[in-house]
Structures are given as C-alpha cells and as structure tokens.
Scaffold this active site. Structure first.
Site, PDB file in Angstrom:
ATOM      1  N   HIS A  81       0.819  -1.216   0.000  1.00  0.00           N
ATOM      2  CA  HIS A  81       0.000   0.000   0.000  1.00  0.00           C
ATOM      3  C   HIS A  81       0.853   1.265   0.000  1.00  0.00           C
ATOM      4  O   HIS A  81       1.954   1.287   0.522  1.00  0.00           O
ATOM      5  CB  HIS A  81      -1.030  -0.007   1.131  1.00  0.00           C
ATOM      6  N   ASP A  83      -0.211   4.466   1.040  1.00  0.00           N
ATOM      7  CA  ASP A  83      -0.479   5.497   2.045  1.00  0.00           C
ATOM      8  C   ASP A  83       0.275   5.222   3.342  1.00  0.00           C
ATOM      9  O   ASP A  83       0.722   4.103   3.596  1.00  0.00           O
ATOM     10  CB  ASP A  83      -1.982   5.580   2.341  1.00  0.00           C
ATOM     11  N   ASP A 144       6.145   1.280   6.573  1.00  0.00           N
ATOM     12  CA  ASP A 144       4.786   0.757   6.430  1.00  0.00           C
ATOM     13  C   ASP A 144       4.035   1.699   5.501  1.00  0.00           C
ATOM     14  O   ASP A 144       3.526   2.717   5.938  1.00  0.00           O
ATOM     15  CB  ASP A 144       4.135   0.687   7.810  1.00  0.00           C
ATOM     16  N   GLU A 178      -4.956   1.916   2.735  1.00  0.00           N
ATOM     17  CA  GLU A 178      -4.976   0.737   3.611  1.00  0.00           C
ATOM     18  C   GLU A 178      -5.129   1.147   5.064  1.00  0.00           C
ATOM     19  O   GLU A 178      -5.852   0.518   5.840  1.00  0.00           O
ATOM     20  CB  GLU A 178      -3.687  -0.072   3.435  1.00  0.00           C
ATOM     21  N   GLU A 179      -4.448   2.228   5.449  1.00  0.00           N
ATOM     22  CA  GLU A 179      -4.422   2.633   6.863  1.00  0.00           C
ATOM     23  C   GLU A 179      -5.774   3.128   7.369  1.00  0.00           C
ATOM     24  O   GLU A 179      -5.989   3.213   8.569  1.00  0.00           O
ATOM     25  CB  GLU A 179      -3.359   3.717   7.091  1.00  0.00           C
ATOM     26  N   ASP A 201       3.659  -6.422   3.756  1.00  0.00           N
ATOM     27  CA  ASP A 201       3.224  -5.375   4.696  1.00  0.00           C
ATOM     28  C   ASP A 201       3.364  -5.862   6.137  1.00  0.00           C
ATOM     29  O   ASP A 201       2.652  -5.418   7.024  1.00  0.00           O
ATOM     30  CB  ASP A 201       1.750  -5.023   4.371  1.00  0.00           C
ATOM     31  N   HIS A 383       3.930   3.486  12.465  1.00  0.00           N
ATOM     32  CA  HIS A 383       3.000   4.583  12.780  1.00  0.00           C
ATOM     33  C   HIS A 383       3.565   5.605  13.764  1.00  0.00           C
ATOM     34  O   HIS A 383       2.802   6.268  14.450  1.00  0.00           O
ATOM     35  CB  HIS A 383       1.650   4.065  13.317  1.00  0.00           C
TER      36      HIS A 383
HETATM   37 ZN   LIG Z   1       0.827  -1.380   6.350  1.00  0.00          ZN
END
Ligand SMILES: [Zn+2]
Length: 410
Positions: A81, A83, A144, A178-179, A201, A383
């Site tokens: 992904h 984003d 990520d 995705e997030e 991922d 994150h």
């Molecule tokens: Zn991810």
C-alpha cells in the site's frame, strides 16, 4: 544478488512523498497526494520492465510480468500500500541510514531525545551487522508500507532481468488507503486475475502472517430522561451516567491494554452525550469467531442488566461486521502458505507464523476470493517516530518474492 543500493534509493524516493491517508475524507482515494506517488510508481515499474504498468481512476497502480514457462502455472500477485498512517506526520520525511548496526542504541534525534535501544525495542537485537533506516525524529518513516513498494519493484526488476528464472505470470498492485481500512474497497479482484496473492506489509525478517482478527464495530445508544435536578428523584435517567456504568462494567482483562497474542478485547473509542442522550462506539476483536460472538453475548448481558437497573432509559446495542479472519480461507488453499513457507526457508530464514493483532488488506481480499497472506518487510515500530526498517531485511524479502515466483511454477 545484492539489491541494497537499489532498494535504498527507491525507498528514500517513496518516503519523500507525503501520502498520509485521511479517515474523515469521503473521497477515494481519501487524499489526492497519494496519486503523486502512484504516478512515480507507474514510471518506475515501466523502467523496471514491467508490462502494462498503469494507474486507474481510483488510484490503483497495477502491472504484470509475463510468464517465462509455458503451461498452466497459476497467476500470483504481489501487493503493497502507498499510504501512510494518519496517526503520525508523514510530511518532510528525511530517512537516515545507520550502517552496520553494532548493538546498543541508535540515536534518531539527539535534540528531541528520540532513540532506539535494545530495551525499548528488543527486535533490534536480531539485526546486528545490518543497515538500519530510521526517520529523523519528527515524523514517521513510512516503511509501512513503502518498504513493501520498494521490495516489490526491486523483485520485479530482478525477475525481468533474469528470464532464466522459471515462473508463471506475476501481477503487481499498489493500493491507496490501507491505513484507513478502505484499501481494497474498489479493487477489482476478477480483473486482477490472480489465483493467490501476497501483501508485503508485515514486520521483521522471517515473520509471515496467515491470520487476522475477526472484527466488529460496537455501538451503544442510550436515551435517558432529563428532569430538573431539584425534582429528579425517581424521575431522571441520566444517559451520561448510564454509558459510564456500561463502560466500567466491561471486564478489565478484556481490553487492548491488558491483552496480547490470541486474547481478544473490546475497546471503547468514542463517547459523546448529555443527560438526555448518549452514545459510545467501539470495536470488538478476536481471532476466533466463536469467541468474538461470546464476547458480544457478554456485552449484551451487561446491557441487559443495565436495562433492569435503569428502567426509565432506552438502551440499544448494535454490532456491525468490519472484517473477518483470513485464516479459515487460507486453510482451504494450503498451497498458498506452503509455497510461502518454502520461499522463506530458501531465503535462509526460519519462518515465524503469527496471527496479526489487526487486519490487513489481505483479510478483505481473502473474502473477496483472492487468498492473500502477509509477508515481512523487515520493519518495525510502525506509525510513529520510532519506526525503523532493516535494509538487509528488505533484501531478504526481495529473495522471498523471487522464490515465491519459482515455487508456484514447480
Ligand atoms: Zn501497512
């Protein structure tokens, strides 16, 4: 094969583009800036020799590598992904490469006091001698899942340059959002045409994931009865107090902050209200569907008790399905995990299977007809400002993808 330089260059380019997704947006993709990275990825896939590289109107970037063997080899897909998480700043990311990690601490930002140590991150100890990438202390890194993007483009380039490697048709897809849990909402599984796929991922090298949570949303609405407090005896039902009573009646050993591994939980995430009306929303999570339903029955019984305790109030409880554990789907297609386990072993790693305490795009795809377990990227601490990724781990993930292409053609 040494891909570290190519991987680092790609990775540094991708993280320099801010692609934070937006949970409050009603558009798809949720933020237009993701399309900017999408356009770069189309160019890079073409430069790597990938055929039919293009971005569609939803922001999905796809491409394919033709088969090198004739005959009926199943088509497989690789996904990542574009984003990054709305939880931390993803603008102005400046990656820092810490070569040949010797153990001890890695200073990410001296002034801000952001540092990684084997104590605050034991996973680092397994990476001695490896090259570690961090951000600079004021943003997340974006490993990520930009590590996943760089790994897939690099693996694709390797496969194109080595037509002697025997494999079937390989499909590639890079997805937005995705997030914010909407990554595959408009993904056309049939058009993609793969029999199995792998999201790149996951986290540290060797870990692979074939299970996610079963996930439901929870909503509790209380309609109370507002009366002047001076004359409220026996006549008032205070919705604020009732929702607080429900929240505090939920067992303390069934919360995200008190559970791990395969233990499920209910988390109350939002609360709003007044004497007249109040609402709490939350999430329920369990790997086992039967136990998820058990937890929900428990919450229902708590609510039933409160109805008796507060006869003047009207209390409604609702559950809404969010996603399901992909484990049972993958169990029906054992070759998907068997080939992955073989590919990880051939990359010189010991596969570590663990259930994800969350969801993945693969969970949704699995229920849309495309079984999709998750492969590691070599990263950790996603994150936030402590996010890092091992360049050596990324290189191992490239080997796993190349091996997967081979395994499916056997
Ligand atoms: Zn991810």
């Amino acid at each position: 094969m040494d891909h570290k330089q190519a991987l680092y260059r790609r990775f540094a380019r991708y993280v320099s583009v801010d692609t934070q997704s937006d949970p409050d947006s009603r558009t798809f993709p949720s933020s237009a800036k993701q399309l900017k990275l999408g356009a770069i990825l189309v160019r890079e896939l073409r430069a790597a020799g990938v055929r039919k590289a293009a971005m569609d109107r939803h922001g999905y970037v796809t491409g394919e590598i033709p088969a090198t063997v004739k005959g009926r080899v199943p088509v497989i897909g690789f996904l990542a992904h574009m984003d990054t998480s709305p939880e931390a700043c993803g603008k102005g990311v400046r990656p820092r490469l810490h070569r040949n990690y010797r153990g001890g601490k890695i200073v990410i930002n001296k002034k801000l006091g952001v540092e990684l140590t084997p104590k605050n991150c034991p996973e680092l100890s397994a990476c001695r001698g490896e090259d570690i990438i961090t951000a600079s202390g004021d943003t997340l890194l974006g490993a990520d899942d930009k590590a996943g993007l760089a790994i897939i483009v690099t693996a694709a380039e390797h496969l194109v340059r080595h037509p002697e490697i025997r494999h079937g048709k390989i499909k590639i897809a890079f997805t937005p959002d995705e997030e914010v849990g909407r990554g595959v909402e408009r993904f056309d599984v049939r058009k993609f045409g793969a029999k199995a796929a792998y999201t790149v991922d996951g986290d540290t090298a060797g870990s692979i994931e074939d299970e996610t949570f079963n996930a439901d949303g929870v909503s509790i609405r209380v309609r109370g009865k507002s009366v002047h407090p001076g004359t409220a005896k026996g006549a008032m039902a205070n919705a604020v107090r009732i929702v607080a009573d429900i929240v505090s009646s939920w067992p303390e050993n069934r919360l995200p902050e008190t559970t791990e591994k395969r233990e499920g939980f209910v988390m109350f995430t939002d609360l709003k209200g007044s004497v007249e009306e109040a609402e709490i929303t939350g999430i329920a999570r369990e790997h086992d569907l039967g136990r998820l339903k058990g937890m929900e029955r428990h919450l229902s019984s708590i609510v039933a008790e409160k109805r008796v305790k507060y006869p003047l109030a009207d209390i409604r409880l609702e559950f809404r399905e969010q996603y399901r554990n992909m484990g049972p789907v993958l169990a029906r297609r054992p070759e998907v995990m068997d080939n992955l386990i073989a590919a990880v072993k051939k990359a010189g790693l010991t596969p570590r299977l663990k259930p994800v305490r969350g969801g993945t795009d693969g969970a949704r795809l699995s229920y849309m007809g495309l079984p999709t377990p998750n492969v590691f990227t070599g990263g950790y601490n996603y994150h936030g400002r402590y996010e890092w990724v091992s360049l050596d781990g990324m290189q191992k993930a490239v080997s796993v993808l190349v091996n997967l292409a081979r395994e499916w053609a056997k």
